[in-house]
Design an enzyme around this catalytic site. Structure first.
Site, PDB file in Angstrom:
ATOM      1  N   ARG A  59       0.819  -1.220   0.000  1.00  0.00           N
ATOM      2  CA  ARG A  59       0.000   0.000   0.000  1.00  0.00           C
ATOM      3  C   ARG A  59       0.847   1.262   0.000  1.00  0.00           C
ATOM      4  O   ARG A  59       0.418   2.301  -0.515  1.00  0.00           O
ATOM      5  CB  ARG A  59      -0.959  -0.025   1.201  1.00  0.00           C
ATOM      6  CG  ARG A  59      -2.147  -0.950   0.980  1.00  0.00           C
ATOM      7  CD  ARG A  59      -2.937  -1.150   2.244  1.00  0.00           C
ATOM      8  NE  ARG A  59      -2.367  -2.180   3.091  1.00  0.00           N
ATOM      9  CZ  ARG A  59      -2.498  -2.235   4.413  1.00  0.00           C
ATOM     10  NH1 ARG A  59      -3.173  -1.299   5.028  1.00  0.00           N
ATOM     11  NH2 ARG A  59      -1.972  -3.221   5.097  1.00  0.00           N
ATOM     12  N   GLU A  96       5.118 -10.814  15.265  1.00  0.00           N
ATOM     13  CA  GLU A  96       4.493 -11.388  16.459  1.00  0.00           C
ATOM     14  C   GLU A  96       4.817 -12.888  16.543  1.00  0.00           C
ATOM     15  O   GLU A  96       5.203 -13.408  17.578  1.00  0.00           O
ATOM     16  CB  GLU A  96       2.987 -11.168  16.363  1.00  0.00           C
ATOM     17  CG  GLU A  96       2.294 -11.151  17.684  1.00  0.00           C
ATOM     18  CD  GLU A  96       0.830 -10.781  17.516  1.00  0.00           C
ATOM     19  OE1 GLU A  96       0.430 -10.335  16.423  1.00  0.00           O
ATOM     20  OE2 GLU A  96       0.092 -10.943  18.501  1.00  0.00           O
TER      21      GLU A  96
END
Ligand SMILES: O=P(O)(O)OC[C@H]1O[C@H](OP(=O)(O)OP(=O)(O)O)[C@H](O)[C@@H]1O
Ligand SMILES: Nc1ncnc2[nH]cnc12
Length: 172
Positions: A59, A96
């Site tokens: 993006r 994560e």
């Protein structure tokens, strides 16, 4: 005139449960608002002698290319692995769960170039921290500022920006 935030929609539980995804599709598809955000960046950066606008896949590319065009700078892509055809520098960073890698062409930025780095979202800051390390480790360039369309300030990503100036058009 509507607020920029009115063109960023919340999608609950995407891409996984508990995440509220900030979808920029309505903003990009509304010509006045897309134009407005590019003009805001243009006003801020047009007269700073910026040579290169660096954008982060995927993006970030949409904004980096438009801003580079608007201020008369070149545009460089930071990509996910195995997408760039020429010799690359790469940076692996922790997510994560597990790790991810970002790459840039070895000849992307000339020594002394003034560089603006753009992405759409500053969330945890992990992505941009890796981008900044990739650039700082491999190029003798001047990082002028790091800029985002939106900052999820409650996640504290700004603390990972290597003491560089950070500018976000909207903040949550
Ligand atoms: O601050 P962080 O927690 O690192 O998150 C921010 C990053 O996450 C999104 O990218 P994503 O990996 O979803 O890629 P995309 O642009 O290809 O959709 C966004 O475009 C940023 O690059
Ligand atoms: N909540 C979120 N919405 C959109 N993009 C993101 N990138 C990281 N977190 C995000």
């Amino acid at each position: 005139m509507k607020e920029i935030k009115e063109y960023i929609r919340d999608i609950p539980d995407f891409p996984k449960e508990g995440i509220v995804f900030k979808d920029i599709s309505p903003l990009l598809n509304h010509s006045d608002t897309f134009n407005r955000v590019i003009e805001m960046w243009k006003e801020r950066y047009a007269n700073h002698g910026i040579d290169t606008v660096v954008g982060v896949e995927a993006r970030g590319f949409v904004f980096a290319a438009a801003v580079a065009y608007a201020i008369g700078a070149g545009c460089v892509m930071i990509r996910k692995p195995r997408e760039l055809p020429y010799k690359t520098f790469s940076k692996t960073y922790d997510l994560e769960y597990g790790t991810d890698t970002l790459e840039v062409h070895q000849d992307a930025i000339d020594p002394g170039n003034k560089v603006l780095v753009i992405d759409d979202v500053l969330a945890t800051g992990g992505t941009m921290e890796a981008v900044l390390e990739l650039l700082m480790d491999n190029f003798k360039c001047e990082l002028v500022e790091v800029t985002f369309l939106m900052e999820l300030s409650f996640l504290g990503g700004r603390d990972k920006m290597k003491n560089l100036p950070v500018y976000s058009l909207v903040s949550y």
